[in-house]
Design a protein around this motif. Structure first.
Motif, mmCIF file in Angstrom:
data_model
loop_
_atom_site.group_PDB
_atom_site.id
_atom_site.type_symbol
_atom_site.label_atom_id
_atom_site.label_comp_id
_atom_site.label_asym_id
_atom_site.label_seq_id
_atom_site.Cartn_x
_atom_site.Cartn_y
_atom_site.Cartn_z
ATOM 1 N N ARG A 27 0.827 -1.208 0.000
ATOM 2 C CA ARG A 27 0.000 0.000 0.000
ATOM 3 C C ARG A 27 0.864 1.262 0.000
ATOM 4 O O ARG A 27 0.544 2.241 -0.684
ATOM 5 C CB ARG A 27 -0.925 -0.018 1.220
ATOM 6 C CG ARG A 27 -1.874 1.172 1.310
ATOM 7 C CD ARG A 27 -2.710 1.087 2.573
ATOM 8 N NE ARG A 27 -3.580 2.238 2.679
ATOM 9 C CZ ARG A 27 -4.786 2.334 2.156
ATOM 10 N NH1 ARG A 27 -5.251 1.323 1.442
ATOM 11 N NH2 ARG A 27 -5.520 3.421 2.298
ATOM 12 N N ARG A 76 2.121 1.793 -3.497
ATOM 13 C CA ARG A 76 1.038 2.249 -4.380
ATOM 14 C C ARG A 76 0.756 3.730 -4.164
ATOM 15 O O ARG A 76 0.503 4.471 -5.103
ATOM 16 C CB ARG A 76 -0.215 1.408 -4.142
ATOM 17 C CG ARG A 76 -0.102 -0.014 -4.650
ATOM 18 C CD ARG A 76 -1.478 -0.646 -4.822
ATOM 19 N NE ARG A 76 -2.210 -0.751 -3.569
ATOM 20 C CZ ARG A 76 -2.159 -1.795 -2.754
ATOM 21 N NH1 ARG A 76 -1.388 -2.821 -3.057
ATOM 22 N NH2 ARG A 76 -2.865 -1.817 -1.653
ATOM 23 N N ARG A 77 0.804 4.143 -2.890
ATOM 24 C CA ARG A 77 0.575 5.566 -2.590
ATOM 25 C C ARG A 77 1.689 6.428 -3.174
ATOM 26 O O ARG A 77 1.434 7.482 -3.766
ATOM 27 C CB ARG A 77 0.492 5.765 -1.080
ATOM 28 C CG ARG A 77 0.106 7.191 -0.686
ATOM 29 C CD ARG A 77 0.076 7.357 0.832
ATOM 30 N NE ARG A 77 -0.967 6.547 1.425
ATOM 31 C CZ ARG A 77 -0.751 5.511 2.216
ATOM 32 N NH1 ARG A 77 0.500 5.144 2.502
ATOM 33 N NH2 ARG A 77 -1.743 4.836 2.729
ATOM 34 N N TRP A 79 1.328 6.557 -6.931
ATOM 35 C CA TRP A 79 0.184 7.380 -7.327
ATOM 36 C C TRP A 79 0.568 8.851 -7.331
ATOM 37 O O TRP A 79 0.252 9.577 -8.274
ATOM 38 C CB TRP A 79 -0.998 7.153 -6.384
ATOM 39 C CG TRP A 79 -2.252 7.831 -6.850
ATOM 40 C CD1 TRP A 79 -3.221 7.327 -7.655
ATOM 41 C CD2 TRP A 79 -2.649 9.197 -6.562
ATOM 42 N NE1 TRP A 79 -4.195 8.264 -7.876
ATOM 43 C CE2 TRP A 79 -3.887 9.415 -7.228
ATOM 44 C CE3 TRP A 79 -2.086 10.229 -5.821
ATOM 45 C CZ2 TRP A 79 -4.554 10.638 -7.160
ATOM 46 C CZ3 TRP A 79 -2.756 11.451 -5.759
ATOM 47 C CH2 TRP A 79 -3.978 11.638 -6.407
ATOM 48 N N HIS A 93 -11.662 9.760 -5.566
ATOM 49 C CA HIS A 93 -12.116 8.437 -6.015
ATOM 50 C C HIS A 93 -10.999 7.695 -6.731
ATOM 51 O O HIS A 93 -10.758 6.508 -6.463
ATOM 52 C CB HIS A 93 -13.333 8.599 -6.938
ATOM 53 C CG HIS A 93 -13.679 7.366 -7.716
ATOM 54 N ND1 HIS A 93 -14.314 6.278 -7.161
ATOM 55 C CD2 HIS A 93 -13.459 7.044 -9.031
ATOM 56 C CE1 HIS A 93 -14.478 5.341 -8.075
ATOM 57 N NE2 HIS A 93 -13.974 5.785 -9.218
ATOM 58 N N TYR A 100 -7.807 8.263 -6.447
ATOM 59 C CA TYR A 100 -6.732 8.013 -5.494
ATOM 60 C C TYR A 100 -7.020 6.769 -4.660
ATOM 61 O O TYR A 100 -6.163 5.882 -4.521
ATOM 62 C CB TYR A 100 -6.561 9.235 -4.592
ATOM 63 C CG TYR A 100 -5.608 9.019 -3.428
ATOM 64 C CD1 TYR A 100 -4.231 9.008 -3.639
ATOM 65 C CD2 TYR A 100 -6.093 8.834 -2.133
ATOM 66 C CE1 TYR A 100 -3.354 8.806 -2.586
ATOM 67 C CE2 TYR A 100 -5.227 8.630 -1.078
ATOM 68 C CZ TYR A 100 -3.862 8.620 -1.309
ATOM 69 O OH TYR A 100 -3.003 8.410 -0.265
ATOM 70 N N ARG A 101 -8.223 6.681 -4.109
ATOM 71 C CA ARG A 101 -8.580 5.520 -3.301
ATOM 72 C C ARG A 101 -8.579 4.250 -4.135
ATOM 73 O O ARG A 101 -8.127 3.187 -3.671
ATOM 74 C CB ARG A 101 -9.959 5.743 -2.670
ATOM 75 C CG ARG A 101 -10.000 6.769 -1.564
ATOM 76 C CD ARG A 101 -9.162 6.322 -0.382
ATOM 77 N NE ARG A 101 -9.610 5.032 0.125
ATOM 78 C CZ ARG A 101 -10.549 4.877 1.055
ATOM 79 N NH1 ARG A 101 -11.111 5.956 1.611
ATOM 80 N NH2 ARG A 101 -10.900 3.681 1.468
ATOM 81 N N LYS A 102 -9.063 4.334 -5.359
ATOM 82 C CA LYS A 102 -9.095 3.161 -6.230
ATOM 83 C C LYS A 102 -7.683 2.666 -6.522
ATOM 84 O O LYS A 102 -7.424 1.457 -6.541
ATOM 85 C CB LYS A 102 -9.814 3.517 -7.536
ATOM 86 C CG LYS A 102 -9.906 2.375 -8.530
ATOM 87 C CD LYS A 102 -10.617 2.833 -9.793
ATOM 88 C CE LYS A 102 -10.613 1.721 -10.839
ATOM 89 N NZ LYS A 102 -11.253 2.165 -12.098
ATOM 90 N N SER A 103 -6.762 3.597 -6.736
ATOM 91 C CA SER A 103 -5.388 3.222 -7.057
ATOM 92 C C SER A 103 -4.655 2.682 -5.839
ATOM 93 O O SER A 103 -3.882 1.727 -5.938
ATOM 94 C CB SER A 103 -4.631 4.428 -7.620
ATOM 95 O OG SER A 103 -3.290 4.114 -7.886
ATOM 96 N N VAL A 104 -4.898 3.268 -4.665
ATOM 97 C CA VAL A 104 -4.175 2.877 -3.459
ATOM 98 C C VAL A 104 -4.735 1.591 -2.856
ATOM 99 O O VAL A 104 -3.987 0.729 -2.391
ATOM 100 C CB VAL A 104 -4.216 4.021 -2.417
ATOM 101 C CG1 VAL A 104 -3.680 3.550 -1.083
ATOM 102 C CG2 VAL A 104 -3.410 5.208 -2.931
ATOM 103 N N ASP A 105 -6.057 1.435 -2.876
ATOM 104 C CA ASP A 105 -6.685 0.296 -2.219
ATOM 105 C C ASP A 105 -6.649 -0.975 -3.057
ATOM 106 O O ASP A 105 -6.591 -2.075 -2.510
ATOM 107 C CB ASP A 105 -8.142 0.620 -1.872
ATOM 108 C CG ASP A 105 -8.248 1.701 -0.809
ATOM 109 O OD1 ASP A 105 -7.237 1.937 -0.116
ATOM 110 O OD2 ASP A 105 -9.317 2.314 -0.682
ATOM 111 N N ALA A 106 -6.701 -0.828 -4.386
ATOM 112 C CA ALA A 106 -6.756 -2.011 -5.238
ATOM 113 C C ALA A 106 -5.406 -2.706 -5.256
ATOM 114 O O ALA A 106 -4.371 -2.054 -5.343
ATOM 115 C CB ALA A 106 -7.171 -1.627 -6.650
#
Length: 390
Positions: free
Chosen positions: A6, A9-10, A13, A320, A322-328
């Motif tokens: 994670r 990914r952050r 991003w 949206h 950002y969360r999709k990229s970080v959480d997936a």
């Protein structure tokens, strides 16, 4: 195949977001310069050149020449290994070029019969069409949250430009058709940019192959609509000096248009069609805000509310994504060395770092070895008669 942590990914991003913002800033500058040029070129108070389709045709020719020059001078960067086959050119490249020129042509024609405010209200619907075609061609994963955010931005734009307008049915049909074609155009463009087998995965290559089609199609429409016989007999081509001046103002802005189109294609290639459309809405919000601040344009409370709603919608969309990229869970493919989120290939330092991170996440070398051994065992179960080379 390892999954990226994670934290990584952050970090990736934010790195990609900074690069995307630089391209968006470049596109914003080029688009603003081109808007100022168009206002000066076509305004009756300035150069007063009443043939917008002819001007766009000339810009397409300039873009083709610049793209060809880049491919010749810097082939390692701007000339892909592949080029479109005859079948791909007819089935994929030509429809994209024709759709693009129809979007431009119908948009310009609609402005002859409707006001700019009404045009902006109708043209903002292109965001809906962009999302629709992105779902149809599976460029975006369907999400009720994403649909809600897009509808919120659309409502904000309508309030932002709300004013007394004179409804003209023919102009309405033209601009709505242009909006639908615009959504299809960007979806087809993203498909071309993402398929390396076609040979248009480089933005300069995309301009090189698309601009001749767009120039030819626009030239046909312009010749019929603008009456080229009258055009070349007009005051703009009387005498040598006047002709040179006109050609200068026709061709030089093509360089600006080339920079704008390249920036658009890079944004689409990296982020997709929906973020590109959101960037366009953000540009409209910025333009309206600056006009009110510097030029004292009057905004009603309804307009100001629309600006606020649109900005909130853009912020929600960014969150949206950002969360999709970080959480997936984003897989790291050892064969390609890239991510499936379109972030592109990694450099050696990042690959080593990500590998070490995923080793830690998996419980050290032992955890990685266990994963590899399980994959080997499953391969033996699926192909028991096939010997495994060491």
């Amino acid at each position: 195949m390892y999954s990226v942590s994670r934290h990584e990914r952050r970090r990736l991003w934010w790195r990609n977001a900074i690069v995307d913002c630089l391209f968006i800033a470049a596109w914003f500058c080029f688009a603003t310069l081109l808007s100022v040029y168009n206002k000066w070129m076509f305004s009756s108070d300035h150069f007063n050149f009443p043939y917008p389709l002819f001007v766009t045709t000339m810009h397409m020719i300039v873009q083709f020449g610049l793209a060809a020059a880049l491919r010749f001078l810097l082939p390692h960067h701007f000339k892909p290994e592949h080029k479109p086959s005859h079948a791909d050119y007819v089935k994929k490249v030509v429809p994209t070029g024709v759709t693009t020129c129809l979007d431009i042509g119908l948009s310009n024609l609609s402005l002859r019969s409707i006001s700019l405010s009404f045009y902006t209200m109708c043209k903002s619907s292109s965001l809906i069409f962009v999302l629709f075609f992105a779902f149809i061609f599976r460029l975006e994963i369907f999400s009720l949250r994403l649909v809600g955010v897009i509808l919120l931005i659309f409502a904000g734009v309508l309030l932002m430009v709300a004013t007394e307008t004179h409804f003209v049915f023919s102009g309405f049909v033209l601009v709505i058709s242009a909006s639908a074609l615009g959504g299809l155009r960007w979806a087809l463009t993203q498909i071309l940019l993402k398929d390396p087998r076609i040979g248009l995965d480089n933005p300069a290559a995309t301009v090189y192959w698309l601009s001749p089609i767009m120039a030819a199609a626009l030239a046909v429409i312009s010749a019929i609509r603008d009456d080229w016989v009258s055009l070349f007999q007009s005051q703009f081509f009387t005498g040598f000096s006047r002709t040179v001046e006109t050609c200068f103002f026709l061709l030089l802005p093509g360089i600006v248009a080339f920079g704008m189109v390249l920036s658009e294609y890079y944004i689409i290639q990296r982020a997709g069609v929906v973020p590109m459309s959101i960037a366009g809405i953000a540009k409209e919000v910025t333009t309206i805000t600056i006009s009110a601040w510097i030029f004292d344009d009057q905004l009603t409370p309804l307009n100001i509310t629309g600006v606020g709603i649109t900005v909130a919608g853009i912020a929600l969309f960014t969150y949206h994504k950002y969360r999709k990229s970080v959480d997936a869970p984003v897989p790291l493919d050892g064969a390609t060395g890239g991510f499936d989120d379109g972030s592109g290939p990694l450099d050696d330092e990042e690959r080593v770092h990500l590998t070490s991170v995923t080793r830690d996440d998996a419980g050290g070398d032992e955890g990685v070895d266990e994963v590899c051994q399980s994959l080997v065992t499953k391969g033996d179960e699926l192909m028991p008669n096939k010997s495994r080379s060491t």
